[in-house]
Design an enzyme around this catalytic site. Sequence first.
Site, short mmCIF file in Angstrom:
data_model
loop_
_atom_site.label_atom_id
_atom_site.label_comp_id
_atom_site.label_asym_id
_atom_site.label_seq_id
_atom_site.Cartn_x
_atom_site.Cartn_y
_atom_site.Cartn_z
N CYS A 133 -0.03 2.16 -5.18
CA CYS A 133 -0.94 3.19 -5.68
C CYS A 133 -0.38 4.58 -5.40
O CYS A 133 0.45 4.77 -4.50
CB CYS A 133 -2.31 3.05 -5.02
N HIS A 147 0.84 -1.19 0.00
CA HIS A 147 0.00 0.00 0.00
C HIS A 147 0.88 1.24 0.00
O HIS A 147 1.96 1.28 0.60
CB HIS A 147 -0.90 0.01 1.24
#
Length: 814
Positions: free
Chosen positions: A444, A395
């Site tokens: 991301c 993440h």
Amino acid sequence: MGDWNLSIGTLSEGAQSRLADMLDNAKCGWRQLASVVAEEPRFRCSENEMTSCSLQVLSPTGSPSRYLLERLSERSCTPGFLLHCLKKMEHHEAAQYLTATVMERFQITVQPQAQHATEGGRVVLVCKAIGPAAMGYQWFRGKEEVLGGSGPELVLCPLTPTHQGHYICRVNHGENFIFSQWAYVRIVRSAGSSTGVSSSFFPPSVSGVRIVRQPRSQVVAEGDSLCLDCFAEANPPPQYQWYHNKQPMPTGKISTLRILCVTTADRGMYSCRVFNLYHEVWSDQVHVKIDPGSSIDSSWAEIDHAATPSPARQISKLYATDKVALLMGNMNYLHHRPLQAPMSDVHEMTNLLRQLDFKVVSLLDLNWQEMHSAVTEFLLLLDRGVYGLLYFAGHGYENYGNSFMVPIDAPASYTSENCLWVQDVLQRMQERETSLNVFLLDMCRKRNLNDGVPPQPGQLKVTANIVFGYATCVDAEAFEVNKDDLSNGIFINFLKQRVMEDEKVTVMLDRVAEDMGRCEITRGRQALELRSNLSERRALTDRIQSSGCPETTSARNLQWAIAHVLPQSRNLQFDCGVTVQLGFAAEFSNIMIIYTRILEKPKDIASCSAHLTDFTEGLDMDLKMSNQENLLDAGSLLPMEILLSAELPGLYTRLKGLQRLKKELTFTVCLQYKYTNLDEEVHERQTVTVGKPLVSKLNLHEPRLPRSYSASSSFDLHSFSHSSSFPEGFGPSFPASETSSIGSASTTWSYYSQPGVSATPSSPGKSNLPVEDDSPELFDSDAPQPLTTTKSLPHGQVEDLTYQFSNMHNFHSC
């Protein structure tokens, strides 16, 4: 007839062992071979590899020559080149044996492919080989023979749930044998009783051939190697036939065409015919141009190094004083959606970078403190002229041009204070005067609305040596794709096909971006973004040339070695007369495999097994997956060939999270056995202590010393001879000083007392970093094969594709 242009890894196990026996000598052995093969730059062994070869003699079953042959196999060294080297070093016995072996060798030309089919349907697994007459075939499901599976084709019909599993084919001729790759057969229910998701390119009822990777035109210097790739998906599995100037090539029957030493005769047009039982397609026709080079011809005549190199060779004068890589993959988040791809992505990148002579440390599932400590250790190994590479999968988010990597313990509404700031790492890397800084961020880059004013990076020096490869664009998400029980990130799926190319880093990443742009499932969803100010033609394949300070190199190598030390294999003697072998291997720098194997037992004992229990507290392990009969069941990515190379059955236990180990690793070996004339099971126990293996020596869980202290007691590699702070067991070889802290990881850490304290650059200092290394006692095989990357997309996200496109949710927020 054998093919001299295949990899030496295709030689039988017996042939490789016999060659190693011939080369395990001081006068005309592996050291001389390593010197001769270095005439081809990609086969040149690093100082670390030569040291690893030497250390093989410490193992009862270790062989320096076998270890060297494995390293050459990983780099696609062919029997033809090996024969040339053996003749040059005048090892006539080995040359004669290799010639006879290759002439009688057989090879697999068609590998079985993973397939998905509906219950009640039909699956055909194909394995074809060429070689001497009267070759035999035997199919296995897992470790069990398949009844009736004694031919090149295995037909499973009608399919039932019991047919699901991993299949492999053994091809044998006399005492020699080779195994095919594993193929997973998955049985899915019919559309009426399932979600309707198909996990292959083609539904089970449809046959077809689709080329997903086309060959490309190339300009190659004479004497260099040529590699053309054509990869297809098909059901039934595809077969390949390469053509040169419209003439079929006898050796071109696999997806990758390799010609090790090209001449002007190899110029022209190439194409590949891909076919199965029902369909046939042709690849693009590509042109291969051969420029004059430094090699005389393809007969492996001695190269005249005094000749003027070709322009292509003149470009490659840049070098690194060393190469260091830190790979981090976070999967099991405490407060966010877990991920699947980072484990296999880090595993594959580790294998590839090791082939490029990088000192790789690979870590999974790090919390905030562990990430900071690991990065600091990584930075302290950098020095002038070193190539530094940092890869992160997990993440992440980006605010106003600042990127942040999220640790597994980040709270639900995390901010920059809970994460690792990429731009700060860059600034600290620049302080080390490296020649190349590469960041590969597979995460991301959506905005984090919980974050306030972003931190401001300090002034960067103008060094023109920075490369950022982002898996996706600004304010976009990164994705992973699922196949069977394994996953790959989209980015790594394309990057691994290019990372070995001898091109400037930015050129290589540009090609990865082009590949992603041509992929139907990534178009409009994910696109690689490249940011760079690299002004020189520096490539990850550049050679390593030691700096003018041998003390610096020795210090770095020793620091690296400290944290990749594995416990030595040992034999345990039990009162009942049973001998248990205990072995160890590294899967990642913080994940270790322990196996137990029964070597000897008295005749009056009918059965026995050795289980591991009572481990030291703090380890991350699933007791349900310990003491398994194979590595797959233990959750490991290590190659399945290991299971079949074992002469005796054993049990495998996988220990995770070694970076959290605060005490020496202790466990109990519990021997369970039954006597022939008794039904009652008897138990014996022995407690074993193996110290702190691999990265656990670095105590990454501990906060680092404050910056003010670090400035006064820093340990720079250049001051190696004046101070020491090595862990236990390494201190006596070096003089202690007032700044020594034997038993601690380092005296130069930045101090981060709790989340919320800003990260500040630390002074250069001493560190001990782990290296990825396999135990020779357990793994006497080639490097792991790349993971297959057939993907699947859930219905509803796309209309006409059968891929499942799994979003890495919550990369940017909760």
